[in-house]
Write a protein that holds these residues in place. Sequence first.
Motif, short mmCIF file in Angstrom:
data_model
loop_
_atom_site.label_atom_id
_atom_site.label_comp_id
_atom_site.label_asym_id
_atom_site.label_seq_id
_atom_site.Cartn_x
_atom_site.Cartn_y
_atom_site.Cartn_z
N GLU A 18 30.43 36.35 35.53
CA GLU A 18 30.48 37.80 35.53
C GLU A 18 31.82 38.24 34.95
O GLU A 18 32.78 37.48 34.97
CB GLU A 18 30.26 38.36 36.93
N GLU A 19 31.87 39.43 34.44
CA GLU A 19 33.12 39.95 33.90
C GLU A 19 33.80 40.79 34.96
O GLU A 19 33.18 41.66 35.57
CB GLU A 19 32.83 40.79 32.65
N PHE A 20 35.09 40.52 35.17
CA PHE A 20 35.84 41.26 36.18
C PHE A 20 37.32 41.22 35.86
O PHE A 20 37.80 40.34 35.15
CB PHE A 20 35.59 40.68 37.59
N LEU A 22 40.94 40.40 36.76
CA LEU A 22 41.58 39.44 37.64
C LEU A 22 42.41 40.14 38.71
O LEU A 22 42.44 39.71 39.86
CB LEU A 22 42.45 38.47 36.83
N ALA A 25 40.19 40.96 41.59
CA ALA A 25 39.82 39.77 42.37
C ALA A 25 40.98 39.31 43.24
O ALA A 25 40.78 38.94 44.41
CB ALA A 25 39.37 38.66 41.44
N THR A 29 40.81 39.46 47.30
CA THR A 29 40.95 38.18 48.01
C THR A 29 42.03 38.30 49.08
O THR A 29 41.83 37.90 50.23
CB THR A 29 41.29 37.05 47.02
N ARG A 51 35.61 36.35 32.20
CA ARG A 51 34.15 36.21 32.26
C ARG A 51 33.90 34.80 32.76
O ARG A 51 33.94 33.84 32.00
CB ARG A 51 33.51 36.43 30.90
N THR A 52 33.69 34.71 34.06
CA THR A 52 33.59 33.42 34.74
C THR A 52 32.95 33.64 36.10
O THR A 52 32.90 34.79 36.58
CB THR A 52 35.01 32.81 34.90
N ARG A 54 32.98 34.31 39.72
CA ARG A 54 34.06 34.90 40.52
C ARG A 54 34.24 34.21 41.88
O ARG A 54 35.37 33.97 42.31
CB ARG A 54 33.78 36.40 40.71
N GLU A 58 37.75 32.87 43.69
CA GLU A 58 38.26 33.49 44.91
C GLU A 58 38.42 32.47 46.04
O GLU A 58 39.35 32.55 46.83
CB GLU A 58 37.36 34.64 45.33
#
Length: 160
Positions: A18-20, A22, A25, A29, A51-52, A54, A58
Motif C-alpha cells: 500500500e502507499e503511505f 512514512l 506510519a 506506531t 509503496r510496501t 505497512r 510497523e
Amino acid sequence: LAGMLKYSRVRTKHFAAEEFALADALAETVALLNIPAGFSVEVPKTSVVLRTPRAPLEQVLRNLIDNAIKHHNFDHGKVAIEVTTMADKVAIRVADDGPGIAPEYQDRIFEMFKKLERRDVVDGDGIGLALVKRIVGAHGGTIRVDSAEGLGAKFCFTWP
C-alpha cells in the motif's frame, strides 16, 4: 508460543503493498505504544512515501522501540528515529541512549531465544529481534546494530 507462531508465519503470510507516508506510519506506531513517563521517542519529519506492506514495517518499528525502552538501564531515556532515503529503499535508524550492547553479543541478539538479561530482570521471550531480522530479510532489507557498552544502541535497517 505466540512469538514462535509470528516468527514462523513471516515468510508465509502475505501483506498487500500500500502507499503511505512514512511519517504517518512512524507517528501512529509510536502513538500505539505504551511509552512510560520519563521516556521520549523522537520521530523525524520526513516526506518519504512508501509503496510496501505497512503492517510488517510497523511491527519492526514497534519491536525496536519497545526493546530500546525495555532494556534501558534507567527509568528515563530517549529513543530517536532517523530516516535516510536511498535509490530504491530507505534506511531507518532507531537509536537509544541506554546501556548499549558489548561487541561480543551483537550477533547473538538476533538469534531465537537469546537474551542478554535473565528473565527475572527483563521480561521477554527472546524472540523480538529474531523476528525483526526475519521480517526485514523477508522484505529484502538488512539490519545491523551499532553499539558500544555504555553508549546506547543504534539499530539500522533498510526497507524497500
